[in-house]
Design a protein around this motif. Structure first.
Motif, PDB file in Angstrom:
ATOM      1  N   ILE A   1       6.201  -3.234   6.635  1.00 50.68           N
ATOM      2  CA  ILE A   1       7.435  -2.465   6.849  1.00 50.68           C
ATOM      3  C   ILE A   1       8.701  -3.333   6.834  1.00 50.68           C
ATOM      4  O   ILE A   1       9.749  -2.888   6.365  1.00 50.68           O
ATOM      5  CB  ILE A   1       7.329  -1.649   8.176  1.00 50.68           C
TER       6      ILE A   1
ATOM      7  N   ARG B   1     -11.090   0.262  14.826  1.00 50.83           N
ATOM      8  CA  ARG B   1     -10.896   1.064  13.627  1.00 50.83           C
ATOM      9  C   ARG B   1     -11.816   0.529  12.532  1.00 50.83           C
ATOM     10  O   ARG B   1     -12.636   1.241  11.995  1.00 50.83           O
ATOM     11  CB  ARG B   1      -9.414   0.985  13.225  1.00 50.83           C
TER      12      ARG B   1
ATOM     13  N   LYS C   1       0.846  -1.202   0.000  1.00 51.01           N
ATOM     14  CA  LYS C   1       0.000   0.000   0.000  1.00 51.01           C
ATOM     15  C   LYS C   1       0.882   1.253   0.000  1.00 51.01           C
ATOM     16  O   LYS C   1       2.097   1.162   0.219  1.00 51.01           O
ATOM     17  CB  LYS C   1      -0.918  -0.020   1.220  1.00 51.01           C
TER      18      LYS C   1
HETATM   19  C1  PLP Z   1      -0.537  -1.656   6.736  1.00 48.33           C
HETATM   20  C2  PLP Z   1      -1.184  -2.914   7.131  1.00 48.33           C
HETATM   21  C3  PLP Z   1      -0.417  -4.065   7.345  1.00 48.33           C
HETATM   22  C4  PLP Z   1       1.089  -4.052   7.324  1.00 48.33           C
HETATM   23  O1  PLP Z   1       1.563  -3.418   8.469  1.00 48.33           O
HETATM   24  P1  PLP Z   1       3.127  -3.397   8.832  1.00 48.33           P
HETATM   25  O2  PLP Z   1       3.168  -2.856  10.200  1.00 48.33           O
HETATM   26  O3  PLP Z   1       3.761  -2.491   7.829  1.00 48.33           O
HETATM   27  O4  PLP Z   1       3.596  -4.790   8.696  1.00 48.33           O
HETATM   28  C5  PLP Z   1      -1.074  -5.232   7.616  1.00 48.33           C
HETATM   29  N1  PLP Z   1      -2.423  -5.278   7.694  1.00 48.33           N
HETATM   30  C6  PLP Z   1      -3.189  -4.184   7.513  1.00 48.33           C
HETATM   31  C7  PLP Z   1      -4.660  -4.288   7.627  1.00 48.33           C
HETATM   32  C8  PLP Z   1      -2.606  -2.969   7.244  1.00 48.33           C
HETATM   33  O5  PLP Z   1      -3.356  -1.876   7.058  1.00 48.33           O
END
Ligand code: PLP
Length: 360
Positions: free
Chosen positions: A213, A130, A35
């Motif tokens: 990340i 959320r 994303k």
């Molecule tokens: C952004 C996101 C992730 C990934 O999160 P990281 O902390 O970057 O691993 C996973 N699941 C959802 C629903 C997210 O919005």
């Protein structure tokens, strides 16, 4: 010549990080989260380096369509689901998997004309408040979803609020286990883990994981020391050069707000072509690390729009044209973020459009 600032994306690091994650979750499939334009790295630049993934997860339909048009035939998950009923045309046409978090989405799926039933990720609100259905209503919603002909498969999805800090996942995990027990389905497919849970909570790995990340080589906790032993490699370096050098005597002031006053008899100060309009955090204070000519030194004074000033005391040989690494392979983005009171995520995502990017 262009202004010397430059970001370099490292495809080898992305491939390596995916392999490291694969080893951690050997029994789960991986949604590589791309994303936000692949956390600022550029979806177009990086997706091929992550081709060994099992699926890509993102938010934006345009990015999903882009991946399909580029030839990606594997799964694509829309993490926030669809936003309007008519988006189901795109979901249908491009065979997307969708998160479903609200009743109206189930109604829309039920009413839609689809060529083929779709796979959904039914979102449980296990405590983050959320998105998702409450634990009280979830079993009933699951029954409804399973009865909709336009739905092919239902996977339980939830998101952890604290997988990267001392609170941990246990509270939310208990909610999830209780739901699974209530549903009486031992084999309910589930997808729970973000980067923090992938690294630190193997019990959450389930059928699919959703790391973001860590693919880019930064820490979910925002603290580099937390992942220092894991062997991830930074996927982005931000570099520039020294464009001016000044020798200042004691008591002279530097930059906007005269925020730094020199304290030595002579201080050599370098001006770097990088500022907050390039995506560098304006709140980074004096002392934030920076690499000049391969040597670690520090920022002095305020970050300007296009420039910053650094202490050349530890690198007396540095001069106009000396290379500067703002973050990257020698300096984890997390260290800069921590100094500036933010997280690596924000810095990577905020890389400005005006910064040229190369692959290397
Ligand atoms: C952004 C996101 C992730 C990934 O999160 P990281 O902390 O970057 O691993 C996973 N699941 C959802 C629903 C997210 O919005």
């Amino acid at each position: 010549m262009p202004r010397p600032i430059l970001a370099t994306i490292h495809p080898d690091a992305l491939r390596h990080n995916l392999t490291v994650i694969r080893q951690k979750v050997s029994n789960s499939k991986i949604w590589s989260v791309v994303k936000a334009n692949a956390y600022g790295h550029g979806l177009d630049r990086i997706w091929q380096s992550l081709k060994q993934t099992d699926g890509f997860a993102l938010l934006d339909m345009k990015e999903a369509i882009y991946l399909r048009e580029q030839g990606w035939q594997g799964p694509i998950l829309l993490l926030e689901g669809f936003f309007k009923a008519e988006d189901l045309l795109v979901v249908n046409q491009y065979a997307l998997t969708v998160a479903v978090h609200s009743h109206w989405q189930l109604e829309a799926i039920k009413a839609a004309r689809l060529d083929k039933p779709i796979d959904i990720y039914l979102k449980l609100n296990s405590g983050m408040n959320r998105l998702g259905f409450s634990p009280a209503e979830y079993p009933q919603v699951m029954t409804v979803a399973n009865g909709i002909q336009n739905i092919n498969s239902v996977t339980l999805m939830t998101h952890f609020a604290n997988s990267d800090n001392e609170i941990g996942v246990d509270g939310q995990f208990a909610v999830i286990e209780k739901i699974i027990a209530q549903l009486g389905m031992d084999s309910l497919p589930h997808c729970l883990a973000n980067s923090g849970a992938v690294l630190w909570y193997p019990k959450t790995h389930g059928d699919w994981v959703r790391p973001g990340i860590v693919l880019y080589g930064a820490s979910p906790s925002g603290k580099w020391r937390d992942i220092a032993e894991i062997g991830l490699r930074p996927a982005m370096s931000l570099q520039s050069e020294i464009i001016a050098v000044h020798e200042l005597s004691e008591g002279e002031k530097i930059g906007y707000g005269s925020r730094y006053t020199t304290q030595q008899h002579v201080t050599r100060v370098g001006t770097v072509a990088c500022g907050y309009a390039d995506g560098y955090p304006r709140h980074a204070p004096t002392g934030t690390p920076v690499i000049v000519d391969g040597i670690r030194t520090r920022l002095l004074g305020a970050i300007s729009m296009d420039m910053m000033t650094v202490d050349l005391t530890p690198c007396p040989q540095a001069t106009i044209g000396s290379p500067v690494e703002l973050w990257g392979t020698k300096l984890p983005v997390d260290e800069v973020a921590e100094a500036a009171g933010t997280v690596g995520y924000e810095l990577l995502c905020a890389l400005a459009k005006r910064v040229p990017v190369i692959i290397g």
